[in-house]
Scaffold this active site. Structure first.
Site, short mmCIF file in Angstrom:
data_model
loop_
_atom_site.label_atom_id
_atom_site.label_comp_id
_atom_site.label_asym_id
_atom_site.label_seq_id
_atom_site.Cartn_x
_atom_site.Cartn_y
_atom_site.Cartn_z
N LYS A 126 66.98 -106.50 4.41
CA LYS A 126 66.21 -104.98 4.30
C LYS A 126 65.85 -105.19 2.98
O LYS A 126 64.37 -104.94 2.00
CB LYS A 126 66.32 -104.08 4.84
N LYS A 138 75.82 -98.79 3.73
CA LYS A 138 75.27 -97.11 4.61
C LYS A 138 76.79 -97.05 5.12
O LYS A 138 77.86 -97.23 5.01
CB LYS A 138 75.52 -98.27 5.90
N ASP A 178 69.38 -90.60 6.86
CA ASP A 178 69.31 -91.96 8.39
C ASP A 178 69.16 -90.51 9.38
O ASP A 178 69.32 -89.30 8.55
CB ASP A 178 70.47 -92.66 8.07
N THR A 222 58.47 -94.11 5.18
CA THR A 222 59.17 -95.57 6.23
C THR A 222 58.08 -95.03 7.11
O THR A 222 57.35 -96.10 7.81
CB THR A 222 61.04 -95.10 6.95
N SER A 390 62.70 -95.30 -1.75
CA SER A 390 64.35 -95.28 -3.12
C SER A 390 64.40 -95.82 -3.95
O SER A 390 65.17 -94.71 -4.56
CB SER A 390 65.17 -95.44 -1.67
P1 NDP Z 1 66.06 -88.57 12.65
O1 NDP Z 1 67.52 -87.56 12.46
O2 NDP Z 1 65.37 -87.72 11.49
O3 NDP Z 1 65.58 -88.59 13.94
C1 NDP Z 1 65.81 -88.93 14.12
C2 NDP Z 1 64.62 -89.07 16.27
O4 NDP Z 1 65.13 -89.75 16.72
C3 NDP Z 1 64.99 -87.86 16.74
O5 NDP Z 1 64.01 -87.72 17.60
C4 NDP Z 1 66.11 -88.08 17.09
O6 NDP Z 1 66.65 -87.52 18.68
C5 NDP Z 1 66.03 -89.51 17.82
N1 NDP Z 1 67.25 -90.36 18.46
C6 NDP Z 1 67.98 -90.17 17.61
N2 NDP Z 1 69.52 -90.80 18.25
C7 NDP Z 1 68.86 -91.55 19.11
C8 NDP Z 1 69.48 -91.69 20.92
N3 NDP Z 1 70.73 -92.07 20.17
N4 NDP Z 1 68.12 -91.96 21.78
C9 NDP Z 1 67.26 -91.71 21.67
N5 NDP Z 1 66.56 -90.56 20.56
C10 NDP Z 1 67.76 -90.41 19.87
O7 NDP Z 1 66.01 -90.24 11.41
P2 NDP Z 1 64.78 -90.81 11.16
O8 NDP Z 1 63.74 -90.85 11.79
O9 NDP Z 1 65.74 -91.22 10.07
O10 NDP Z 1 65.70 -92.46 11.63
C11 NDP Z 1 64.64 -92.90 13.04
C12 NDP Z 1 65.24 -94.46 13.03
O11 NDP Z 1 64.75 -95.03 11.84
C13 NDP Z 1 66.89 -94.58 13.19
O12 NDP Z 1 66.97 -96.14 13.26
C14 NDP Z 1 66.84 -94.95 11.18
O13 NDP Z 1 67.80 -95.72 10.88
C15 NDP Z 1 66.02 -95.61 10.16
N6 NDP Z 1 65.27 -95.59 9.25
C16 NDP Z 1 64.93 -94.41 8.97
C17 NDP Z 1 65.22 -94.34 7.10
C18 NDP Z 1 64.51 -93.53 6.48
O14 NDP Z 1 63.88 -93.52 5.98
N7 NDP Z 1 64.77 -92.44 6.74
C19 NDP Z 1 64.03 -95.91 6.84
C20 NDP Z 1 64.97 -97.04 7.21
C21 NDP Z 1 64.87 -97.24 8.24
P3 NDP Z 1 67.23 -85.50 18.49
O15 NDP Z 1 66.92 -85.13 17.49
O16 NDP Z 1 67.24 -85.19 19.87
O17 NDP Z 1 68.03 -87.27 18.23
O1 2IT Z 2 67.79 -98.03 6.40
C1 2IT Z 2 67.17 -97.25 5.52
O2 2IT Z 2 66.96 -97.90 5.05
C2 2IT Z 2 67.59 -96.55 5.35
N1 2IT Z 2 67.60 -95.18 6.23
C3 2IT Z 2 66.82 -95.25 4.02
C4 2IT Z 2 67.78 -96.67 3.27
C5 2IT Z 2 67.59 -95.82 1.30
O3 2IT Z 2 68.35 -96.08 1.05
O4 2IT Z 2 66.46 -94.92 1.48
#
Ligand code: NDP
Ligand code: 2IT
Length: 458
Positions: A126, A138, A178, A222, A390
């Site tokens: 990525k 990570k 994350d 994102t 980032s």
């Molecule tokens: P958050 O913690 O902000 O939000 C996660 C969301 O997903 C919440 O609504 C949570 O619900 C739900 N969730 C988490 N675990 C589960 C599960 N096991 N089953 C069902 N729902 C679940 O995280 P992010 O939005 O930052 O991350 C979401 C996804 O995006 C992840 O896969 C992460 O790796 C990916 N990602 C994030 C990036 C970033 O910049 N933040 C960048 C690229 C990818 P609840 O609150 O109930 O746990």
């Molecule tokens: O999965 C991802 O790309 C992230 N959680 C963000 C990583 C970062 O360094 O901004």
């Protein structure tokens, strides 16, 4: 240009790549998410190894599947009742060929070696796709933030950083957020790092608050980036978001800003979720209300229906994929779409799937999408906008200046378009025209492999 290869060369490449995969399974038993991430990428790389013997000769594949370093540590802390708690912390420094290790920190009870290794492995490719100078890493902990007080979150996070600080730095390893790690946790981590190091090293973490070195548009990056990427896929078929029905899983950082941008582009987002269940609002999800619930009040998504007559809440997460939609954006977690859910989406006429989360579709679900001629935006391309911004945050920190929201957003848009184009090009050149999964894996791999090739056997 498509390079011709004989059937025999192709079969040999297939055997070789498969043997590396078998070795990964033998060396990392019981790590099923890591196996899945490796399989997805290695399957795509067969045409590369059929055409470029030099990568095999220098053991690029054998080296790339082995993390440069895996750090595991104890995280002791005291809860509000005065009881000592112990969690486990991880940092996987997977590959530094392109730059300092870069990747988020996840706090979730499911975090283990398999999860951080799958995420770290994905991150290598990525980050390469973004074109920015960042390696892959990570980290995380099996700490569960749910139901914890703010003081408990702070004490845990400080203890986590008290160990992690030894291994990170602006030029060596730069964590971010994350699942379970947002602006609040990054703030506590930064404060503790600064206190231990006696030095304000802004570039050691990204996703920081705007008041102390954060970048405008990082929070949105994102989700916005995922929508920009899907926009490119739709454009190629003469389509756009205007008038489309969208379902977005999750209600965290990625989900909220994917919903916001999709709505801004004229789509109607009708559903989102959390780990308890999903909400359906036929009038279109009120994204500001979700922000208030999730970013300010730290409440469950079920609360939404109390404030929005006409909307409904259903327990359990997977049912969200039975809601008919044109565009599905899984933005919650890994393996949230299985083959059955994928079949339901296809049967309901889904046009495009953009993976905002990491590895949200099982390998079988991806097959269903590809066979169903669905436009499929794989995670490492579609959600790369977060880590791309980032890297822009690191650049601004290095120069001690800050760009405007519009400047960062415009750069993000260009990066997402470039990722789309380079993935399409790589797919075409390697005999899989239109397959963004294969294209993204190959384009990301080639950038890392070329850098590894000239850096010697390290
Ligand atoms: P958050 O913690 O902000 O939000 C996660 C969301 O997903 C919440 O609504 C949570 O619900 C739900 N969730 C988490 N675990 C589960 C599960 N096991 N089953 C069902 N729902 C679940 O995280 P992010 O939005 O930052 O991350 C979401 C996804 O995006 C992840 O896969 C992460 O790796 C990916 N990602 C994030 C990036 C970033 O910049 N933040 C960048 C690229 C990818 P609840 O609150 O109930 O746990
Ligand atoms: O999965 C991802 O790309 C992230 N959680 C963000 C990583 C970062 O360094 O901004």
């Amino acid at each position: 240009m498509t390079l011709a290869v004989t059937d025999q060369t192709q079969q040999e490449a297939d055997r070789y790549v498969h043997s590396v995969y078998e070795a990964v399974i033998a060396r990392n038993p019981h790590e099923k998410e890591f196996h899945q991430a490796v399989k997805e990428i290695l399957d795509s790389l067969v045409p590369v190894f059929a055409r470029h013997p030099r990568f095999r000769e220098s053991g690029i594949l054998e080296r790339i599947v082995e993390p440069e370093r895996v750090i595991t540590f104890r995280v002791p802390w005291v809860d509000d009742q005065g009881t000592v708690q112990v969690n486990r912390g991880f940092r996987v420094q997977f590959n530094s060929a392109l730059g300092p290790y870069k990747g988020g920190i996840r706090f979730h009870p499911s975090v283990n070696a398999s999860i951080v290794k799958f995420l770290g492995f994905e991150q290598i490719f990525k980050n390469a796709l973004t074109g920015q100078p960042i390696g892959g890493g990570k980290g995380g902990s099996d700490f569960d933030p749910k139901g914890k007080s703010d003081q408990e979150i702070m004490r845990f996070t400080q203890s986590f950083m008290t160990e992690l600080f030894k291994y990170i730095g602006p030029d060596s390893d730069v964590p971010a957020g994350d699942i379970g790690v947002g602006a609040r946790e990054i703030g506590y981590m930064f404060g503790q790092y600064k206190r231990i190091r006696s030095s304000h090293e802004a570039g050691v973490l990204t996703g920081k608050g705007l008041g102390y070195g954060g970048s405008l548009a990082r929070k949105e990056a994102t989700g916005y980036g995922c929508v920009y990427f899907v926009g490119e896929m739709l454009k190629a078929r003469g389509l756009g978001f205007e008038g489309k029905t969208v379902v977005v899983s999750g209600s965290g950082n990625v989900s909220i800003y994917a919903m916001e941008k999709a709505r801004e582009l004229g789509a109607k987002v009708v559903a989102c979720s959390d780990s308890g269940g999903y909400i359906y609002d036929p009038n279109g999800i009120d994204v500001e209300a979700v922000k208030q619930l999730k970013e300010v009040e730290y409440k469950r998504i079920s609360e939404y229906v109390k404030r929005h007559p006409g909307s409904t809440y259903t327990e359990g997460c997977t049912g969200i994929w039975s809601i008919p939609c044109d565009i599905a954006l899984p933005c919650a977690t890994q393996n949230e779409i299985d083959a059955d859910a994928a079949r339901t989406l296809v049967a309901n006429g889904v046009i495009a799937v953009g993976e905002g989360a990491n590895m949200p579709s099982t390998l079988e679900a991806i097959e269903v999408f590809l066979e169903g001629d669905v436009l499929f935006g794989p995670a490492k391309a579609a959600n790369a906008g977060g880590v791309a911004v980032s890297a822009l945050e690191m650049a601004q920190n290095g120069m001690r200046l800050s760009w405007s929201f519009e400047e960062v957003d415009a750069k993000l848009h260009v990066i997402m378009r470039n990722i789309y184009e380079s993935s399409m090009r790589a797919a075409e050149e390697h005999g899989h025209p239109g397959n963004l999964l294969v294209g993204a894996n190959i384009a990301g791999f080639l950038r890392v492999a070329d850098a590894m090739l000239v850096q010697g056997i390290v």
